[in-house]
Write a protein that holds these residues in place. Structure first.
Motif, PDB file in Angstrom:
ATOM      1  N   GLY A  43       2.883 -11.867   1.547  1.00  0.00           N
ATOM      2  CA  GLY A  43       3.610 -12.202   2.734  1.00  0.00           C
ATOM      3  C   GLY A  43       4.897 -11.369   2.825  1.00  0.00           C
ATOM      4  O   GLY A  43       5.364 -10.783   1.851  1.00  0.00           O
ATOM      5  N   ILE A  44       5.473 -11.419   4.010  1.00  0.00           N
ATOM      6  CA  ILE A  44       6.773 -10.801   4.223  1.00  0.00           C
ATOM      7  C   ILE A  44       7.830 -11.498   3.359  1.00  0.00           C
ATOM      8  O   ILE A  44       8.667 -10.854   2.736  1.00  0.00           O
ATOM      9  CB  ILE A  44       7.148 -10.856   5.714  1.00  0.00           C
ATOM     10  N   LYS A  45       7.765 -12.817   3.344  1.00  0.00           N
ATOM     11  CA  LYS A  45       8.655 -13.589   2.463  1.00  0.00           C
ATOM     12  C   LYS A  45       7.864 -14.802   1.934  1.00  0.00           C
ATOM     13  O   LYS A  45       8.142 -15.948   2.268  1.00  0.00           O
ATOM     14  CB  LYS A  45       9.910 -14.038   3.199  1.00  0.00           C
ATOM     15  N   ASN A  46       6.875 -14.530   1.136  1.00  0.00           N
ATOM     16  CA  ASN A  46       6.037 -15.559   0.539  1.00  0.00           C
ATOM     17  C   ASN A  46       5.175 -14.896  -0.533  1.00  0.00           C
ATOM     18  O   ASN A  46       4.901 -13.696  -0.446  1.00  0.00           O
ATOM     19  CB  ASN A  46       5.142 -16.234   1.578  1.00  0.00           C
ATOM     20  N   GLU A  47       4.753 -15.659  -1.504  1.00  0.00           N
ATOM     21  CA  GLU A  47       3.900 -15.149  -2.572  1.00  0.00           C
ATOM     22  C   GLU A  47       2.940 -16.240  -3.025  1.00  0.00           C
ATOM     23  O   GLU A  47       3.215 -17.430  -2.880  1.00  0.00           O
ATOM     24  CB  GLU A  47       4.734 -14.668  -3.772  1.00  0.00           C
ATOM     25  N   ASN A  60       0.789  -9.062  -5.752  1.00  0.00           N
ATOM     26  CA  ASN A  60       1.441 -10.329  -5.430  1.00  0.00           C
ATOM     27  C   ASN A  60       2.962 -10.173  -5.418  1.00  0.00           C
ATOM     28  O   ASN A  60       3.663 -10.689  -6.285  1.00  0.00           O
ATOM     29  CB  ASN A  60       1.030 -11.405  -6.451  1.00  0.00           C
ATOM     30  N   HIS A  61       3.469  -9.443  -4.414  1.00  0.00           N
ATOM     31  CA  HIS A  61       4.914  -9.280  -4.232  1.00  0.00           C
ATOM     32  C   HIS A  61       5.225  -9.376  -2.748  1.00  0.00           C
ATOM     33  O   HIS A  61       4.541  -8.754  -1.924  1.00  0.00           O
ATOM     34  CB  HIS A  61       5.390  -7.916  -4.760  1.00  0.00           C
ATOM     35  N   ALA A  62       6.243 -10.130  -2.388  1.00  0.00           N
ATOM     36  CA  ALA A  62       6.683 -10.171  -0.997  1.00  0.00           C
ATOM     37  C   ALA A  62       7.126  -8.778  -0.563  1.00  0.00           C
ATOM     38  O   ALA A  62       7.712  -8.019  -1.343  1.00  0.00           O
ATOM     39  CB  ALA A  62       7.832 -11.161  -0.835  1.00  0.00           C
ATOM     40  N   GLY A  63       6.851  -8.436   0.676  1.00  0.00           N
ATOM     41  CA  GLY A  63       7.234  -7.118   1.171  1.00  0.00           C
ATOM     42  C   GLY A  63       6.567  -6.815   2.495  1.00  0.00           C
ATOM     43  O   GLY A  63       6.311  -7.702   3.303  1.00  0.00           O
ATOM     44  N   ILE A  64       6.242  -5.554   2.694  1.00  0.00           N
ATOM     45  CA  ILE A  64       5.672  -5.095   3.959  1.00  0.00           C
ATOM     46  C   ILE A  64       4.600  -4.056   3.662  1.00  0.00           C
ATOM     47  O   ILE A  64       4.724  -3.263   2.730  1.00  0.00           O
ATOM     48  CB  ILE A  64       6.770  -4.506   4.886  1.00  0.00           C
ATOM     49  N   GLY A  65       3.500  -4.106   4.415  1.00  0.00           N
ATOM     50  CA  GLY A  65       2.448  -3.117   4.256  1.00  0.00           C
ATOM     51  C   GLY A  65       2.752  -1.850   5.032  1.00  0.00           C
ATOM     52  O   GLY A  65       3.421  -1.870   6.071  1.00  0.00           O
ATOM     53  N   GLU A  66       2.234  -0.741   4.520  1.00  0.00           N
ATOM     54  CA  GLU A  66       2.430   0.564   5.162  1.00  0.00           C
ATOM     55  C   GLU A  66       1.105   1.307   5.165  1.00  0.00           C
ATOM     56  O   GLU A  66       0.432   1.389   4.132  1.00  0.00           O
ATOM     57  CB  GLU A  66       3.482   1.388   4.409  1.00  0.00           C
ATOM     58  N   VAL A  67       0.725   1.828   6.325  1.00  0.00           N
ATOM     59  CA  VAL A  67      -0.501   2.609   6.463  1.00  0.00           C
ATOM     60  C   VAL A  67      -0.173   3.897   7.205  1.00  0.00           C
ATOM     61  O   VAL A  67       0.432   3.868   8.285  1.00  0.00           O
ATOM     62  CB  VAL A  67      -1.590   1.834   7.235  1.00  0.00           C
ATOM     63  N   TRP A  68      -0.572   5.017   6.614  1.00  0.00           N
ATOM     64  CA  TRP A  68      -0.489   6.320   7.278  1.00  0.00           C
ATOM     65  C   TRP A  68      -1.886   6.691   7.748  1.00  0.00           C
ATOM     66  O   TRP A  68      -2.854   6.595   6.990  1.00  0.00           O
ATOM     67  CB  TRP A  68       0.027   7.394   6.323  1.00  0.00           C
ATOM     68  N   LEU A  69      -2.024   7.111   9.022  1.00  0.00           N
ATOM     69  CA  LEU A  69      -3.312   7.474   9.597  1.00  0.00           C
ATOM     70  C   LEU A  69      -3.350   8.955   9.955  1.00  0.00           C
ATOM     71  O   LEU A  69      -2.382   9.496  10.508  1.00  0.00           O
ATOM     72  CB  LEU A  69      -3.586   6.660  10.869  1.00  0.00           C
ATOM     73  N   ASP A  70      -4.483   9.600   9.662  1.00  0.00           N
ATOM     74  CA  ASP A  70      -4.710  10.969  10.088  1.00  0.00           C
ATOM     75  C   ASP A  70      -5.039  11.002  11.580  1.00  0.00           C
ATOM     76  O   ASP A  70      -5.163   9.967  12.228  1.00  0.00           O
ATOM     77  CB  ASP A  70      -5.868  11.582   9.293  1.00  0.00           C
ATOM     78  N   ASP A  71      -5.232  12.214  12.101  1.00  0.00           N
ATOM     79  CA  ASP A  71      -5.532  12.360  13.525  1.00  0.00           C
ATOM     80  C   ASP A  71      -6.807  11.631  13.929  1.00  0.00           C
ATOM     81  O   ASP A  71      -6.933  11.184  15.071  1.00  0.00           O
ATOM     82  CB  ASP A  71      -5.665  13.840  13.887  1.00  0.00           C
ATOM     83  N   ASP A  72      -7.773  11.504  13.014  1.00  0.00           N
ATOM     84  CA  ASP A  72      -9.038  10.862  13.357  1.00  0.00           C
ATOM     85  C   ASP A  72      -9.044   9.361  13.075  1.00  0.00           C
ATOM     86  O   ASP A  72     -10.079   8.709  13.182  1.00  0.00           O
ATOM     87  CB  ASP A  72     -10.203  11.532  12.621  1.00  0.00           C
ATOM     88  N   ASP A  77      12.067  -6.214  -2.601  1.00  0.00           N
ATOM     89  CA  ASP A  77      13.201  -5.952  -3.481  1.00  0.00           C
ATOM     90  C   ASP A  77      13.169  -4.559  -4.096  1.00  0.00           C
ATOM     91  O   ASP A  77      13.838  -4.289  -5.085  1.00  0.00           O
ATOM     92  CB  ASP A  77      13.268  -7.012  -4.579  1.00  0.00           C
ATOM     93  N   GLY A  78      12.388  -3.641  -3.526  1.00  0.00           N
ATOM     94  CA  GLY A  78      12.315  -2.269  -4.009  1.00  0.00           C
ATOM     95  C   GLY A  78      11.015  -1.980  -4.714  1.00  0.00           C
ATOM     96  O   GLY A  78      10.359  -2.867  -5.261  1.00  0.00           O
ATOM     97  N   GLY A  79      10.631  -0.702  -4.741  1.00  0.00           N
ATOM     98  CA  GLY A  79       9.381  -0.329  -5.391  1.00  0.00           C
ATOM     99  C   GLY A  79       8.188  -0.712  -4.541  1.00  0.00           C
ATOM    100  O   GLY A  79       8.278  -0.892  -3.330  1.00  0.00           O
ATOM    101  N   GLY A  80       7.040  -0.846  -5.198  1.00  0.00           N
ATOM    102  CA  GLY A  80       5.815  -1.170  -4.494  1.00  0.00           C
ATOM    103  C   GLY A  80       4.625  -0.567  -5.197  1.00  0.00           C
ATOM    104  O   GLY A  80       4.663  -0.286  -6.402  1.00  0.00           O
ATOM    105  N   THR A  81       3.554  -0.368  -4.439  1.00  0.00           N
ATOM    106  CA  THR A  81       2.344   0.182  -5.036  1.00  0.00           C
ATOM    107  C   THR A  81       1.596   1.003  -4.000  1.00  0.00           C
ATOM    108  O   THR A  81       1.809   0.869  -2.791  1.00  0.00           O
ATOM    109  CB  THR A  81       1.423  -0.946  -5.554  1.00  0.00           C
ATOM    110  N   VAL A  82       0.722   1.860  -4.502  1.00  0.00           N
ATOM    111  CA  VAL A  82      -0.227   2.614  -3.683  1.00  0.00           C
ATOM    112  C   VAL A  82      -1.616   2.101  -4.020  1.00  0.00           C
ATOM    113  O   VAL A  82      -1.968   1.960  -5.193  1.00  0.00           O
ATOM    114  CB  VAL A  82      -0.137   4.128  -3.965  1.00  0.00           C
ATOM    115  N   PHE A  83      -2.415   1.802  -3.003  1.00  0.00           N
ATOM    116  CA  PHE A  83      -3.786   1.365  -3.230  1.00  0.00           C
ATOM    117  C   PHE A  83      -4.695   2.586  -3.298  1.00  0.00           C
ATOM    118  O   PHE A  83      -4.873   3.297  -2.312  1.00  0.00           O
ATOM    119  CB  PHE A  83      -4.241   0.421  -2.114  1.00  0.00           C
ATOM    120  N   GLN A  84      -5.252   2.821  -4.498  1.00  0.00           N
ATOM    121  CA  GLN A  84      -6.121   3.961  -4.738  1.00  0.00           C
ATOM    122  C   GLN A  84      -7.580   3.520  -4.756  1.00  0.00           C
ATOM    123  O   GLN A  84      -7.896   2.421  -5.193  1.00  0.00           O
ATOM    124  CB  GLN A  84      -5.792   4.605  -6.094  1.00  0.00           C
TER     125      GLN A  84
END
Length: 642
Positions: free
Chosen positions: A552-556, A606-618, A630-637
């Motif tokens: 969540g934005i402010k929930n876990e 399982n960390h409160a925060g915000i999702g980020e998605v980058w999209l290509d032209d297609d 609270d800083g940091g994060g992860t990349v989904f591989q």
């Protein structure tokens, strides 16, 4: 008009930047008085280039009065020149008093980023970077993900790095789970602004004014909530023998009830300004409740301290929203029996209607204002009528709530590249044909057919589904088992696969020959984050699908429990497991993405925060991240097949 005391600025909340296009700019704000406004829009790097510099016309401004000293404003502004894309723009609102404007830097300097004198945004030519999330619970101890949104906006060095938009995909407020200190703040705001009160029917109290004086005002509102002849069918026995009515959550001791409470809640979660109206108090005396109140006060104080940055984030990027259950009440429309119980009782019907009216005025109105324009006529009849006692007319309020319950266009889409389609998964439910107490499908056949027509022929589409279309199999299986035993409410058993008809139609949409080649599905709801790459089995030219969940934005989620669920899910639903054939998704080939920073094979973050998605032209995701509040994060591989 006489102003309420306690705050220097006439603006209580906002502006929130909502829908934007080359020919339209939508802003929402709340104030203590009806405002006359001016608007300026310039290029940040070319301040001499004015796209707007004039008074806002009457046809561009809608005002609704919600209290003696409280007005909502929606600005639908048509630029004098088309707004350019992919460049920094700045805007300014001038509050005109006696012919002289006061600009944002004068009355809300916290909204101005860095050393800039006014807020700004970038109108993107395509959805290249999207921020998204759900579940912003003010008294959760985690940090607020909107602060990370502000940080990302502040750090963008060029227009290409600025997010195209922020999607808030559900549970922007928790109307059914309010902290004691937040409820006290709500009552202060109602009193100071004279927010309109109302007559109540079918309750142990006759008027909303009594909500601050009854013995059950704090932590015991579940005892005020309605009972009905269906209630015994719709209660669940928790461990220890506690009984939970279907209408409430397990934390319903401070469930919002009146329209005034809902409006005050929105002001307090969107802006730091109304907090100047809040007095320090501890309105409980029980020892245990006082200890709880003080714990919650610490969390609310931290939430309040971050509100200037949260408000700045909402003013500097286009924001689009859709409701989920906690915006109204937990388990909202989960089953046909829940609906019968809730809507046939006048008190629960009013509570749900007040929350839905609050959603309309504070969230839904700004997404695509034209979609809800017909609802504004009865809103004006209720809110703008002359009244001597600052009280809503009961018959008019009941009729408006009926209109809201029958409204069929809460969903919306944007003609972006790729197209954005935001689904209403709460009011188009497909009721169970087996038992009224079983979970309803998240969308009925007609709504799913409309969704299919909306996306037909598109090369790529971004779909917002508040609940994940493809979730964690083990958790869905647990929900299925509890449903079989007649206890769906105990585990919030609502997911896309819970209803045979809805699941079948949804999966058939993905298999249609004219369906988009790329689906990016953005979801929240579950209080943890994950990402899947999905393909149809035995269909060479089938669509590429990505399920991306940020919550969540402010929930876990409880961390220890989630660790076990993640581990058991990997064991029980491994690629070779026969259990996969008992799921409705057996036609789907699912590859979870693995979050960096977790142990090998673990899939849930399982960390409160915000999702980020980058999209290509297609429309293909080039990067999927979860940014911690609270800083940091992860990349989904990309990971292994399941």
């Amino acid at each position: 008009m006489e102003a309420a005391a306690g705050t220097a600025s006439p603006v209580l909340a906002g502006p929130l930047l909502r829908h934007t296009a080359t020919d339209r700019m939508v802003l929402w704000l709340a104030s203590r008085e009806p405002l006359d406004l001016m608007i300026r829009v310039t290029g940040r790097d070319q301040p001499q280039q004015h796209y707007l510099d004039r008074a806002i016309r009457g046809d561009e401004l809608t005002r609704l009065r919600v209290g003696s000293h409280a007005w909502l404003h929606l600005l639908e502004i048509t630029p004098d020149l088309p707004l350019p894309r992919d460049t920094f723009l700045e805007y300014d609102l001038g509050i005109v008093t006696h012919g002289t404007p006061r600009w944002v830097q004068d009355w809300a300097p916290h909204l101005c980023p860095g050393n800039r004198a006014r807020p700004g945004f970038v109108l993107k030519s395509r959805l290249d970077r999207i921020l998204h999330g759900s579940c912003r619970r003010p008294h959760h101890p985690a940090a607020d993900g909107l602060l990370r949104v502000d940080e990302e906006l502040q750090s963008a060095a060029n227009p290409g790095e600025v997010p195209a938009l922020l999607l808030m995909t559900g549970d922007q407020i928790y109307a059914d789970d309010v902290a004691g200190p937040m409820l006290h703040a709500i009552h202060c705001v109602i009193h100071q602004l004279g927010l309109y009160q109302e007559v109540l029917e079918g309750a142990s109290l006759a008027h909303s004014r009594e909500l601050t004086s009854v013995a059950n005002a704090y932590y015991h509102r579940d005892e005020l909530l309605p009972k009905s002849e269906f209630n015994e069918e719709l209660t669940e026995r928790f461990f220890g023998g506690v009984r939970k009515p279907v209408f409430t959550t397990a934390n319903a001791g401070n469930h919002l009830i009146s329209f005034a409470e809902v409006i005050a809640m929105y002001l307090l979660v969107w802006s730091p300004t109304p907090w100047s109206l809040v007095t320090a108090a501890e309105p409980v005396s029980d020892v245990d409740e006082l200890a709880r109140y003080r714990r919650e006060q610490q969390a609310i104080d931290a939430f309040r301290a971050g509100l200037p940055k949260a408000a700045r984030a909402l003013a500097n990027v286009p924001v689009y929203m859709i409701f989920d259950d906690h915006d109204i009440s937990d388990d909202w429309n989960l089953s046909a029996l829940w609906e019968t119980t809730a809507y046939e009782h006048p008190f629960s019907r009013r509570i749900i209607g007040n929350a839905l009216l609050g959603y309309l005025l504070c969230q839904g109105w700004g997404n695509q204002p034209g979609n809800v324009r017909d609802l504004l006529v009865p809103c004006r009849q209720l809110l703008d009528a002359d009244r001597d006692h600052h009280e809503l007319d009961k018959a008019t309020q009941d009729q408006l709530i009926d209109n809201l319950f029958h409204f069929r266009h809460w969903h919306y889409s944007l003609p972006t590249h790729p197209k954005l389609v935001v689904l209403d998964t709460r009011t188009h439910r497909w009721r169970s044909e087996l038992r009224r107490s079983h979970p309803s499908g998240l969308m009925d056949w007609e709504a799913l057919t409309d969704f299919q027509q909306e996306i037909m022929g598109e090369k790529a589409v971004v779909v917002v589904s508040p609940a994940p279309m493809f979730g964690v199999k083990l958790i869905e299986m647990i929900q299925r088992v509890f449903t079989w035993f007649g206890k769906p409410l105990l585990v919030d058993a609502e997911n896309w696969m819970a209803h045979r008809g809805a699941a079948s139609v949804l999966l058939n949409i993905f298999g249609h020959p004219r369906t988009p080649g790329h689906f990016v599905i953005l979801s929240g709801d579950v209080h943890y984050s994950f990402a899947y790459d999905i393909r149809l089995r035995h269909k060479r030219n089938g669509p590429q699908i990505w399920q991306i969940t940020s919550s969540g934005i402010k929930n876990e989620f409880p961390n220890g429990l989630l660790e076990w669920l993640d581990r058991l899910n990997r064991w029980l639903f491994a690629p070779w497991s026969p259990l996969n054939w008992f799921t409705k998704r057996r036609r789907m080939h699912i590859r979870p993405r693995l979050p960096e920073g977790r142990e090998a094979g673990e899939r849930l973050w399982n960390h409160a925060g915000i999702g980020e998605v980058w999209l290509d032209d297609d429309g293909t995701p080039s990067a999927i991240r979860q940014l911690n509040a609270d800083g940091g994060g992860t990349v989904f591989q990309p990971g292994r097949d399941v």
